[in-house]
Design a protein around this motif. Structure first.
Motif, PDB file in Angstrom:
ATOM      1  N   ALA A   1       0.839  -1.207   0.000  1.00 41.03           N
ATOM      2  CA  ALA A   1       0.000   0.000   0.000  1.00 41.03           C
ATOM      3  C   ALA A   1       0.873   1.256   0.000  1.00 41.03           C
ATOM      4  N   ILE A   2       1.923   1.255   0.802  1.00 41.27           N
ATOM      5  CA  ILE A   2       2.830   2.408   0.838  1.00 41.27           C
ATOM      6  C   ILE A   2       3.533   2.565  -0.503  1.00 41.27           C
ATOM      7  N   TRP A   3       3.943   1.454  -1.106  1.00 43.38           N
ATOM      8  CA  TRP A   3       4.682   1.472  -2.379  1.00 43.38           C
ATOM      9  C   TRP A   3       3.911   2.229  -3.457  1.00 43.38           C
ATOM     10  N   HIS A   4       2.587   2.062  -3.459  1.00 48.14           N
ATOM     11  CA  HIS A   4       1.750   2.650  -4.504  1.00 48.14           C
ATOM     12  C   HIS A   4       1.077   3.948  -4.070  1.00 48.14           C
ATOM     13  N   ALA A   5       1.320   4.394  -2.861  1.00 45.68           N
ATOM     14  CA  ALA A   5       0.602   5.547  -2.310  1.00 45.68           C
ATOM     15  C   ALA A   5       1.218   6.873  -2.752  1.00 45.68           C
ATOM     16  N   PRO A   6       0.379   7.911  -2.828  1.00 37.17           N
ATOM     17  CA  PRO A   6       0.925   9.256  -3.008  1.00 37.17           C
ATOM     18  C   PRO A   6       1.717   9.656  -1.758  1.00 37.17           C
ATOM     19  N   GLU A   7       2.518  10.685  -1.871  1.00 37.70           N
ATOM     20  CA  GLU A   7       3.461  11.048  -0.824  1.00 37.70           C
ATOM     21  C   GLU A   7       2.828  11.175   0.561  1.00 37.70           C
ATOM     22  N   ASP A   8       1.748  11.920   0.698  1.00 39.32           N
ATOM     23  CA  ASP A   8       1.152  12.133   2.018  1.00 39.32           C
ATOM     24  C   ASP A   8       0.699  10.822   2.655  1.00 39.32           C
ATOM     25  N   GLU A   9       0.109   9.930   1.864  1.00 43.93           N
ATOM     26  CA  GLU A   9      -0.320   8.632   2.391  1.00 43.93           C
ATOM     27  C   GLU A   9       0.879   7.746   2.713  1.00 43.93           C
ATOM     28  N   ALA A  10       1.935   7.833   1.896  1.00 43.39           N
ATOM     29  CA  ALA A  10       3.152   7.061   2.166  1.00 43.39           C
ATOM     30  C   ALA A  10       3.764   7.503   3.496  1.00 43.39           C
ATOM     31  N   VAL A  11       3.795   8.804   3.732  1.00 42.89           N
ATOM     32  CA  VAL A  11       4.327   9.335   4.995  1.00 42.89           C
ATOM     33  C   VAL A  11       3.516   8.796   6.166  1.00 42.89           C
ATOM     34  N   GLU A  12       2.195   8.820   6.053  1.00 40.55           N
ATOM     35  CA  GLU A  12       1.343   8.291   7.128  1.00 40.55           C
ATOM     36  C   GLU A  12       1.644   6.818   7.389  1.00 40.55           C
ATOM     37  N   GLY A  13       1.795   6.048   6.329  1.00 37.30           N
ATOM     38  CA  GLY A  13       2.082   4.621   6.473  1.00 37.30           C
ATOM     39  C   GLY A  13       3.425   4.365   7.122  1.00 37.30           C
ATOM     40  N   VAL A  14       4.445   5.088   6.694  1.00 32.97           N
ATOM     41  CA  VAL A  14       5.788   4.940   7.274  1.00 32.97           C
ATOM     42  C   VAL A  14       5.761   5.313   8.747  1.00 32.97           C
ATOM     43  N   ASN A  15       5.139   6.426   9.069  1.00 32.76           N
ATOM     44  CA  ASN A  15       5.073   6.860  10.476  1.00 32.76           C
ATOM     45  C   ASN A  15       4.295   5.875  11.337  1.00 32.76           C
ATOM     46  N   ARG A  16       3.233   5.300  10.794  1.00 31.64           N
ATOM     47  CA  ARG A  16       2.441   4.312  11.536  1.00 31.64           C
ATOM     48  C   ARG A  16       3.313   3.093  11.878  1.00 31.64           C
ATOM     49  N   ILE A  17       4.099   2.629  10.902  1.00 28.08           N
ATOM     50  CA  ILE A  17       4.987   1.486  11.134  1.00 28.08           C
ATOM     51  C   ILE A  17       6.028   1.819  12.197  1.00 28.08           C
ATOM     52  N   LEU A  18       6.655   2.979  12.096  1.00 26.89           N
ATOM     53  CA  LEU A  18       7.696   3.355  13.049  1.00 26.89           C
ATOM     54  C   LEU A  18       7.144   3.522  14.460  1.00 26.89           C
ATOM     55  N   ARG A  19       5.936   4.089  14.571  1.00 23.80           N
ATOM     56  CA  ARG A  19       5.308   4.230  15.902  1.00 23.80           C
ATOM     57  C   ARG A  19       4.992   2.860  16.493  1.00 23.80           C
ATOM     58  N   ALA A  20       4.422   1.989  15.682  1.00 22.62           N
ATOM     59  CA  ALA A  20       4.016   0.666  16.183  1.00 22.62           C
ATOM     60  C   ALA A  20       5.220  -0.147  16.659  1.00 22.62           C
ATOM     61  N   ALA A  21       6.363   0.051  16.026  1.00 18.95           N
ATOM     62  CA  ALA A  21       7.563  -0.710  16.402  1.00 18.95           C
ATOM     63  C   ALA A  21       8.377  -0.015  17.488  1.00 18.95           C
ATOM     64  N   HIS A  22       7.910   1.147  17.948  1.00 15.87           N
ATOM     65  CA  HIS A  22       8.649   1.920  18.947  1.00 15.87           C
ATOM     66  C   HIS A  22      10.093   2.135  18.480  1.00 15.87           C
ATOM     67  N   ALA A  23      10.230   2.594  17.238  1.00 11.12           N
ATOM     68  CA  ALA A  23      11.543   2.717  16.596  1.00 11.12           C
ATOM     69  C   ALA A  23      12.432   3.723  17.324  1.00 11.12           C
ATOM     70  N   LEU A  24      13.690   3.328  17.505  1.00 13.63           N
ATOM     71  CA  LEU A  24      14.704   4.164  18.124  1.00 13.63           C
ATOM     72  C   LEU A  24      15.997   3.945  17.331  1.00 13.63           C
ATOM     73  N   PRO A  25      16.233   4.735  16.291  1.00 14.12           N
ATOM     74  CA  PRO A  25      17.376   4.495  15.402  1.00 14.12           C
ATOM     75  C   PRO A  25      18.718   4.514  16.131  1.00 14.12           C
ATOM     76  N   GLN A  26      19.566   3.536  15.756  1.00 10.63           N
ATOM     77  CA  GLN A  26      20.916   3.419  16.304  1.00 10.63           C
ATOM     78  C   GLN A  26      21.843   2.897  15.217  1.00 10.63           C
TER      79      GLN A  26
END
Length: 180
Positions: free
Chosen positions: A66-91
Motif C-alpha cells: 500500500a505504501i509502495w503505490h501511495a501518493p506522498e502524504d499517504e506514504a508518509v502516514e504509512g511509514v510513520n504508523r509502522i515506526l510508531r508501532a515498532a517503537h523505533a529508536l534508530p541506532q
C-alpha cells in the motif's frame, strides 16, 4: 540519487517481500517459505518460527505494498504508523558482514517489527529525497510485481521476478515483424 547501502538493501528486501504475493503459489504460504525468504534476504535476529510470525510478515507485506503505490502524504502516514508501532529508536550498529548501518529496533524485537522498521526507515529516505517515482509497478501487461528503480537515469521498467522484459521485447519484435 544514490541511497546509503543499507537503505538500498532494505528497499530491495521490501520489494522482494511485496513480490512474494504475486508468486503462484503465494511465496509466503508456509514457515519454510519464510525461512527461505529470510535466508535469501540475509535477515538476522531472533525468530519464533510460529504461524503468528508468518501471519505478521504477511500483514506487513500488504502494508508495504500500500505504501509502495501511495501518493506522498499517504506514504508518509504509512511509514510513520509502522515506526510508531515498532517503537523505533534508530541506532548505528555493525554485525555479521555488514558495516555501520541504522537499525531502529533491537535484534530481540519480533521479526515483523524488525522487517517493518527497516523497510519504513528506507522508505523514509525515499520520501525525504523526493524519489517516490523510483517505486513502480512492472511495465509488463501481465505482471503486477513491484519494481525498485535504482538506475541512475530512472529507466528501469520491468521487475526482477521473471522474464517480463524479455517477454515484452519479444512480443514487440514479433508484432513489428508481422506488421512489416
Amino acid at each position: 540519487m544514490s541511497f546509503a547501502y543499507d537503505t538500498e538493501v532494505a528497499l530491495v528486501s521490501a520489494a522482494a517481500l511485496i513480490n512474494t504475493a504475486a508468486e503462484v503459489p503465494d511465496g509466503l504460504s508456509t514457515l519454510a517459505d519464510l525461512d527461505a525468504f529470510l535466508a535469501a534476504q540475509q535477515f538476522s535476529g531472533s525468530r519464533t518460527h510460529t504461524q503468528a510470525e508468518l501471519d505478521d510478515v504477511r500483514r506487513l507485506r500488504t502494508e508495504l505494498e500500500a505504501i509502495w503505490h501511495a501518493p506522498e502524504d499517504e506514504a508518509v502516514e504509512g511509514v510513520n504508523r509502522i515506526l510508531r508501532a515498532a517503537h523505533a529508536l534508530p541506532q548505528l550498529v555493525r554485525h555479521d558482514h555488514w558495516d555501520w548501518h541504522l537499525h531502529a529496533t533491537g535484534p530481540e524485537a519480533p521479526l515483523a517489527d524488525r522487517m517493518a522498521t527497516e523497510a519504513a526507515m528506507a522508505l523514509a529516505d525515499v520520501i525525504r529525497g523526493h524519489e517516490l517515482e523510483r517505486l513502480r509497478t512492472c511495465a509488463a501487461e501481465d505482471c503486477a510485481a513491484v519494481v525498485l528503480d535504482l538506475s541512475r537515469n530512472r529507466s528501469k521498467r520491468f521487475c526482477d521476478t521473471g522474464n517480463c522484459a524479455n517477454r515484452t521485447h519479444v512480443k514487440a519484435y514479433r508484432a513489428r515483424r508481422a506488421a512489416g
